[in-house]
Design a protein around this motif. Structure first.
Motif, PDB file in Angstrom:
ATOM      1  N   PRO A 147       5.439 -12.919 -11.878  1.00 46.04           N
ATOM      2  CA  PRO A 147       5.537 -12.711 -10.426  1.00 46.04           C
ATOM      3  C   PRO A 147       6.968 -12.831  -9.918  1.00 46.04           C
ATOM      4  O   PRO A 147       7.651 -13.827 -10.161  1.00 46.04           O
ATOM      5  CB  PRO A 147       4.644 -13.823  -9.862  1.00 46.04           C
ATOM      6  CG  PRO A 147       3.646 -14.088 -10.947  1.00 46.04           C
ATOM      7  CD  PRO A 147       4.397 -13.906 -12.228  1.00 46.04           C
ATOM      8  N   GLY A 148       7.423 -11.777  -9.263  1.00 47.37           N
ATOM      9  CA  GLY A 148       8.745 -11.783  -8.657  1.00 47.37           C
ATOM     10  C   GLY A 148       9.901 -11.574  -9.605  1.00 47.37           C
ATOM     11  O   GLY A 148      11.056 -11.586  -9.174  1.00 47.37           O
ATOM     12  N   VAL A 149       9.632 -11.356 -10.893  1.00 45.03           N
ATOM     13  CA  VAL A 149      10.695 -11.203 -11.888  1.00 45.03           C
ATOM     14  C   VAL A 149      10.603  -9.806 -12.498  1.00 45.03           C
ATOM     15  O   VAL A 149       9.651  -9.498 -13.219  1.00 45.03           O
ATOM     16  CB  VAL A 149      10.598 -12.270 -12.997  1.00 45.03           C
ATOM     17  CG1 VAL A 149      11.729 -12.085 -14.008  1.00 45.03           C
ATOM     18  CG2 VAL A 149      10.632 -13.665 -12.402  1.00 45.03           C
ATOM     19  N   ARG A 183       2.302  -6.653  -6.315  1.00 41.12           N
ATOM     20  CA  ARG A 183       1.547  -7.848  -5.933  1.00 41.12           C
ATOM     21  C   ARG A 183       1.823  -9.008  -6.891  1.00 41.12           C
ATOM     22  O   ARG A 183       1.744  -8.852  -8.111  1.00 41.12           O
ATOM     23  CB  ARG A 183       0.048  -7.547  -5.931  1.00 41.12           C
ATOM     24  CG  ARG A 183      -0.461  -6.865  -4.689  1.00 41.12           C
ATOM     25  CD  ARG A 183      -1.927  -6.503  -4.806  1.00 41.12           C
ATOM     26  NE  ARG A 183      -2.761  -7.597  -5.305  1.00 41.12           N
ATOM     27  CZ  ARG A 183      -4.041  -7.448  -5.655  1.00 41.12           C
ATOM     28  NH1 ARG A 183      -4.615  -6.250  -5.580  1.00 41.12           N
ATOM     29  NH2 ARG A 183      -4.740  -8.476  -6.078  1.00 41.12           N
ATOM     30  N   THR A 184       2.127 -10.169  -6.334  1.00 37.74           N
ATOM     31  CA  THR A 184       2.456 -11.329  -7.166  1.00 37.74           C
ATOM     32  C   THR A 184       1.231 -11.916  -7.850  1.00 37.74           C
ATOM     33  O   THR A 184       1.363 -12.669  -8.819  1.00 37.74           O
ATOM     34  CB  THR A 184       3.136 -12.420  -6.325  1.00 37.74           C
ATOM     35  OG1 THR A 184       2.282 -12.776  -5.227  1.00 37.74           O
ATOM     36  CG2 THR A 184       4.476 -11.931  -5.783  1.00 37.74           C
ATOM     37  N   ASP A 185       0.033 -11.592  -7.349  1.00 39.94           N
ATOM     38  CA  ASP A 185      -1.178 -12.115  -7.984  1.00 39.94           C
ATOM     39  C   ASP A 185      -1.736 -11.164  -9.033  1.00 39.94           C
ATOM     40  O   ASP A 185      -2.808 -11.424  -9.595  1.00 39.94           O
ATOM     41  CB  ASP A 185      -2.244 -12.428  -6.934  1.00 39.94           C
ATOM     42  CG  ASP A 185      -2.663 -11.206  -6.125  1.00 39.94           C
ATOM     43  OD1 ASP A 185      -1.909 -10.207  -6.111  1.00 39.94           O
ATOM     44  OD2 ASP A 185      -3.740 -11.242  -5.504  1.00 39.94           O
ATOM     45  N   VAL A 186      -1.027 -10.068  -9.304  1.00 38.65           N
ATOM     46  CA  VAL A 186      -1.431  -9.177 -10.395  1.00 38.65           C
ATOM     47  C   VAL A 186      -0.764  -9.680 -11.666  1.00 38.65           C
ATOM     48  O   VAL A 186       0.416  -9.418 -11.928  1.00 38.65           O
ATOM     49  CB  VAL A 186      -1.044  -7.713 -10.096  1.00 38.65           C
ATOM     50  CG1 VAL A 186      -1.307  -6.834 -11.313  1.00 38.65           C
ATOM     51  CG2 VAL A 186      -1.838  -7.192  -8.903  1.00 38.65           C
ATOM     52  N   VAL A 187      -1.516 -10.451 -12.425  1.00 41.87           N
ATOM     53  CA  VAL A 187      -1.034 -11.062 -13.665  1.00 41.87           C
ATOM     54  C   VAL A 187      -2.104 -10.866 -14.725  1.00 41.87           C
ATOM     55  O   VAL A 187      -3.213 -10.396 -14.438  1.00 41.87           O
ATOM     56  CB  VAL A 187      -0.747 -12.569 -13.466  1.00 41.87           C
ATOM     57  CG1 VAL A 187       0.385 -12.785 -12.471  1.00 41.87           C
ATOM     58  CG2 VAL A 187      -2.003 -13.304 -13.007  1.00 41.87           C
ATOM     59  N   ALA A 188      -1.769 -11.201 -15.959  1.00 43.71           N
ATOM     60  CA  ALA A 188      -2.752 -11.091 -17.035  1.00 43.71           C
ATOM     61  C   ALA A 188      -4.008 -11.872 -16.665  1.00 43.71           C
ATOM     62  O   ALA A 188      -3.942 -13.042 -16.272  1.00 43.71           O
ATOM     63  CB  ALA A 188      -2.162 -11.605 -18.339  1.00 43.71           C
ATOM     64  N   ILE A 237      -2.159  -2.121  -6.107  1.00 46.35           N
ATOM     65  CA  ILE A 237      -1.384  -2.865  -7.104  1.00 46.35           C
ATOM     66  C   ILE A 237       0.052  -3.061  -6.623  1.00 46.35           C
ATOM     67  O   ILE A 237       0.607  -4.151  -6.687  1.00 46.35           O
ATOM     68  CB  ILE A 237      -1.378  -2.126  -8.455  1.00 46.35           C
ATOM     69  CG1 ILE A 237      -2.804  -1.956  -8.988  1.00 46.35           C
ATOM     70  CG2 ILE A 237      -0.514  -2.872  -9.472  1.00 46.35           C
ATOM     71  CD1 ILE A 237      -2.890  -1.063 -10.218  1.00 46.35           C
ATOM     72  N   GLY A 238       0.661  -1.997  -6.154  1.00 53.37           N
ATOM     73  CA  GLY A 238       2.049  -2.029  -5.702  1.00 53.37           C
ATOM     74  C   GLY A 238       2.379  -0.704  -5.051  1.00 53.37           C
ATOM     75  O   GLY A 238       1.482   0.047  -4.657  1.00 53.37           O
ATOM     76  N   LEU A 239       3.670  -0.398  -4.946  1.00 56.31           N
ATOM     77  CA  LEU A 239       4.114   0.869  -4.372  1.00 56.31           C
ATOM     78  C   LEU A 239       4.890   1.667  -5.417  1.00 56.31           C
ATOM     79  O   LEU A 239       5.501   1.096  -6.324  1.00 56.31           O
ATOM     80  CB  LEU A 239       5.005   0.627  -3.149  1.00 56.31           C
ATOM     81  CG  LEU A 239       4.374  -0.099  -1.961  1.00 56.31           C
ATOM     82  CD1 LEU A 239       5.402  -0.289  -0.850  1.00 56.31           C
ATOM     83  CD2 LEU A 239       3.151   0.645  -1.431  1.00 56.31           C
ATOM     84  N   THR A 240       4.850   2.986  -5.286  1.00 61.89           N
ATOM     85  CA  THR A 240       5.655   3.824  -6.171  1.00 61.89           C
ATOM     86  C   THR A 240       7.110   3.375  -6.097  1.00 61.89           C
ATOM     87  O   THR A 240       7.590   2.973  -5.037  1.00 61.89           O
ATOM     88  CB  THR A 240       5.547   5.299  -5.769  1.00 61.89           C
ATOM     89  OG1 THR A 240       5.906   5.449  -4.387  1.00 61.89           O
ATOM     90  CG2 THR A 240       4.138   5.825  -5.975  1.00 61.89           C
ATOM     91  N   GLY A 241       7.820   3.430  -7.228  1.00 56.72           N
ATOM     92  CA  GLY A 241       9.147   2.833  -7.250  1.00 56.72           C
ATOM     93  C   GLY A 241      10.162   3.597  -8.066  1.00 56.72           C
ATOM     94  O   GLY A 241      10.051   4.811  -8.270  1.00 56.72           O
TER      95      GLY A 241
END
Length: 476
Positions: free
Chosen positions: A209-211, A239-244, A254-258
């Motif tokens: 998360p955040g890294v 999203r920081t709560d999207v983890v294994a 999940i997130g945004l296109t980047g």
């Protein structure tokens, strides 16, 4: 649940008549089965309705010139492989190239994933993990979707080809290294569109998360031995709560296109979402899954597909090919029309274009269905002068939002061009052209519903023409 042994072919000699069939392959879904054969070998494809026998006989390669990447043999890249096969003893040709969909034959839906020479027959970035035999196929029973019917498209409010940047499985990534695309690159202005889970499933890998980590890949196990990987999202919008271990529901954000690569916003000129598909750890072509899920998710009646990029030498002829355009199931394309850079119009699926000057050209395609639906697209054709340096016109353009544009909606346009001067943008609605930087943005609103072809034009370092085009639809 399918097991690895279900989907991977296994070697077993099974007599059929006076022949020996090498490889029995189960093709009953819910995902396609991947198997490999050498020329002259055969496989028995088992479905719930019987069996089909396939044997590859010959491979013919079609190439295009490429002078950007150093070290390519004869300065040519593979553009297509025509694979002659026997299906239940009857000969036919399967085309392996970017943007091809499976064909239905002999009770199965069948396509060529890759051929050995294309997969890793020479030094290239990220060769396939498989493809060591002559031909790699994928197959599923006729009548079944290429992926489970609950698979949805991975970008919300997206319109296909709302950017000129789009790389499809097997295509040579332009102006890069020796890299034939693995997965699907969907061009999009960064931090604008929501990336969503294509199916219910569990996250098996994600950045801390955040890294930021490499290209910020999020890998989701979607069941039946399948994993989908979403890449290039920027860490601050992931999203920081999207983890294994996170359970994601179909359509969940999940997130945004980047534009992340090597842990930072490195893809300044090529922002995108990359989607990869793995079946029992085998990386396979996601294009058919994405096309089927697109029509399942969005109401488009037809997609004009001109091809993403083409390559030709000065004083050479390039064949434009609209045959990969696709209509919604139950509909049919009946009219193809090419609008060329010189102002001429050619009717039909194919058009042969002769280029006398080096440059970066855009050729427009219009397709229409029997029930009156219409779509447009454009291909970018790089015309090389072999003696020129790499300082040549190149690049892409984007717009956002890509869907749900209506009269009065403010549309943002991005130019991501390199070595292009005196850039102008034509919004296609009769309004005056506007000057814009090569790496710049501008907004525009449309007054009327309809289809518009947006053109971005300029000059390369040697005054050669440079132009990219993209279709934009304004809804009522």
């Amino acid at each position: 649940m399918s097991t690895r042994d279900d989907r991977r072919s296994y070697t077993q000699h099974v007599p059929i008549g006076d022949r020996m069939i090498l490889n029995k392959v189960q093709a009953t879904g819910p995902w396609p089965t991947v198997f490999e054969l050498d020329l002259g070998e055969a496989a028995q494809l088992n479905t719930s309705n019987g069996t089909t026998v396939i044997k590859p006989i010959d491979i013919e390669y079609h190439t295009e010139p490429e002078y950007w990447v150093d070290g390519i043999h004869d300065n040519r890249i593979i553009a297509a492989a025509m694979v002659t096969v026997e299906v239940d003893g009857e000969p036919m040709v399967l085309c392996c190239r970017p943007g091809v969909l499976p064909v239905t034959v002999g009770g199965v839906r069948l396509m060529v994933e890759t051929v050995g020479k294309w997969a890793h027959g020479f030094i290239q970035y990220r060769p396939l993990y498989h493809g060591y035999q002559d031909v790699c196929f994928s197959v599923i029973e006729a009548g079944l979707p290429w992926a489970p019917e609950d698979i949805m498209f991975p970008i919300a409010n997206y319109r296909w080809r709302s950017s000129t940047y789009h790389n499809t499985w097997g295509s040579m990534v332009p102006f890069n290294c020796v890299y034939y695309q693995r997965g699907e690159d969907l061009g999009a202005i960064p931090d604008r569109l929501s990336v969503v889970a294509m199916r219910d499933g569990t996250v098996v890998k994600a950045p801390r998360p955040g890294v930021a980590q490499d290209y910020n890949p999020v890998t989701q196990d979607v069941g039946d031995g399948a994993q989908i990987r979403y890449s290039h999202m920027n860490i601050e919008y992931l999203r920081t709560d999207v983890v294994a271990g996170t359970e994601l529901k179909r359509g969940e954000h999940i997130g945004l296109t980047g534009q992340t690569r090597i842990g930072a916003r490195k893809l300044l000129y090529e922002p995108r979402l990359n989607v990869e598909l793995y079946l029992d750890e085998i990386q396979v072509n996601p294009y058919p899954m994405l096309i089927e899920s697109y029509f399942r998710t969005y109401p488009d009646e037809v997609l004009a597909l001109a091809g993403n990029f083409g390559h030709v030498r000065t004083n050479g002829t390039y064949r434009l090919d609209a045959s990969r355009s696709v209509a919604r199931p139950g509909s049919e394309i009946v009219d193809y029309e090419w609008h060329l850079h010189d102002g001429s119009v050619v009717k039909g699926i194919y058009a042969d274009v002769h280029y006398e000057r080096p440059g970066y050209y855009a050729e427009e395609l219009v397709v229409r269905t029997a029930d009156g639906a219409e779509d447009w697209d454009a291909i970018s054709v790089r015309v090389y002068a072999p003696t020129w340096s790499k300082k040549i016109a190149r690049g892409w353009a984007y717009y956002s939002p890509s869907r749900e544009i209506r009269p009065g909606t403010e549309v943002e346009f991005w130019t991501c061009l390199l070595d292009v001067n005196n850039v102008l943008i034509d919004f296609g609605d009769g309004s005056p052209e506007q000057p814009i930087g090569a790496f710049d943005s501008i907004t525009h609103t449309y007054e009327e519903p309809g289809l518009y072809m947006v053109s971005v034009s300029g000059e390369g370092p040697k005054k050669e023409p440079a132009q990219v085009k993209m279709r934009l639809r304004v809804e009522p």
